[in-house]
Design an enzyme around this catalytic site. Sequence first.
Site, short mmCIF file in Angstrom:
data_model
loop_
_atom_site.label_atom_id
_atom_site.label_comp_id
_atom_site.label_asym_id
_atom_site.label_seq_id
_atom_site.Cartn_x
_atom_site.Cartn_y
_atom_site.Cartn_z
N GLU A 163 53.39 43.49 -18.28
CA GLU A 163 52.96 42.74 -19.46
C GLU A 163 53.07 43.48 -20.78
O GLU A 163 52.06 43.80 -21.42
CB GLU A 163 51.50 42.27 -19.28
CG GLU A 163 51.33 41.32 -18.12
CD GLU A 163 49.98 40.64 -18.12
OE1 GLU A 163 49.15 40.91 -18.99
OE2 GLU A 163 49.77 39.79 -17.23
N GLU A 354 51.35 38.25 -10.56
CA GLU A 354 49.90 38.06 -10.71
C GLU A 354 49.60 36.59 -10.90
O GLU A 354 50.31 35.90 -11.61
CB GLU A 354 49.35 38.78 -11.95
CG GLU A 354 49.21 40.25 -11.81
CD GLU A 354 48.66 40.91 -13.09
OE1 GLU A 354 47.92 40.25 -13.85
OE2 GLU A 354 49.01 42.07 -13.30
#
Length: 449
Positions: A163, A354
């Site tokens: 991320e 995720e």
Amino acid sequence: MGFRKDFVWGGASASYQVEGAVNEDGRGPSIWDMFCKEPGRVLNGSTGDVACDHYHRYAEDVEIMKQLGYRGYRFSIAWPRIIPDGDGKVNEKGLDFYDRLLDTIIKAGITPYATLFHWDYPYALFHKGGWMNPDSPRWFADYASVVAKRLGDRLKHFITLNEPQCFIGLSYANTDHAPGIRFPIWDTLLMAHNVLLGHGRAVQALRSIVKDADIGYAPTGSAHYPVSASPADREAARKAYFDVPEAAFWSVSLWSDPVFLGKYPEELYARYGQYMPKIGADDMKIINEPLDFLGQNIYNGAPVKADGKGGYEFAPRKTGYEFTAAKWPVTPEALYWGPAFLWERYKKPIYITENGLSSADVVSLDGKVHDPGRIDFLQRYLRCLRKAAEDGADIRGYFHWCVTDNFEWAKGYTDRFGMVYCDFETQQRIIKDSGWWYKDVIRANGENL
Ligand code: GCO
């Protein structure tokens, strides 16, 4: 149809969120250690000093994963454990920990997936300007080489970065995450470019050392979806998903087009072209170093509709829409449209690296943790993921975030995302109802969803 036979069902974690042991065996400080010390930054003054004590209890945690039938475990390696100053001298004791962890995972019959950087940036490198420093891509590549040399005989699945949307956006555009300093757009774009170069150079380093490496990347982004099945709404949602909004760092295309297509999106130039850093002659080639898969963290999205002028607009959410304990909207559609759009644009095998939710889990009087909300949430999301696979997206695996409840960054220990409850005072683990449910899903390869 359904999920592939070799679908990787797993769970994820991240070093600073679970390991604790921040001063042990020669680990250097990270920017998160420092951020947590600063009053007012993290809720209740919490820190990752102990977290889930995974550093000492990893064998118990892996045993739980084995018990639940996990096929994969995605964990991250703490850069400051391996190279305490970020660059230079290697700390063998830090590598020893991951050596033990790897052996334990493999012995349990689980496939390890390691993220090289999940936000615990070495503090010493921050002092040298961090991602702003022109040497920063090399620092990251050198660290990747050290990991590959020591662990690459057993570790084959690598995820370079987790991320960048957050570790640049939430850290330097907003200030919610470490180091929490606001920089102007031209500097954050320069950092973004160095991050991407670091990614590319790390991929080159991994390839040169681990011949059979399987390498991916794990960005995120709100997975927008169309409000209706009409082609116009669908096109509008696609535009929204790959747009570069004013808050540029949340963009999917800003971070994924360079990596998978070898260029920054036009929407970025249209919005912030005058602020773009100088791009070296070979930069885009390095950034575009071929990858084996695209990892994507997807939690939710927003409904989009056509605006009637060839563009898009966000549609209002329904009144009283469902949300999680973190107040994030519940939008299972995100796990259909996200992978569908990503597959269409990048044509890379996809792992959902995720997905999950925080819920207000408690230990009941019967000593168990009942979390029907998590089961319902995951069932809805996984059905959508299965449909995306059936409609043609090449989806290889799913990592639930996360295995045990853990340190949720600036929110400290107030958000519980785990399938395994963690009592942070006693370090007792309790498998939640959703954990047992997930075990059945894995056993049935998702056919019982
Ligand atoms: C993330 C992070 C996780 C968070 C999770 C829940 O990648 O955003 O990887 O560390 O804990 O997303 O917020």
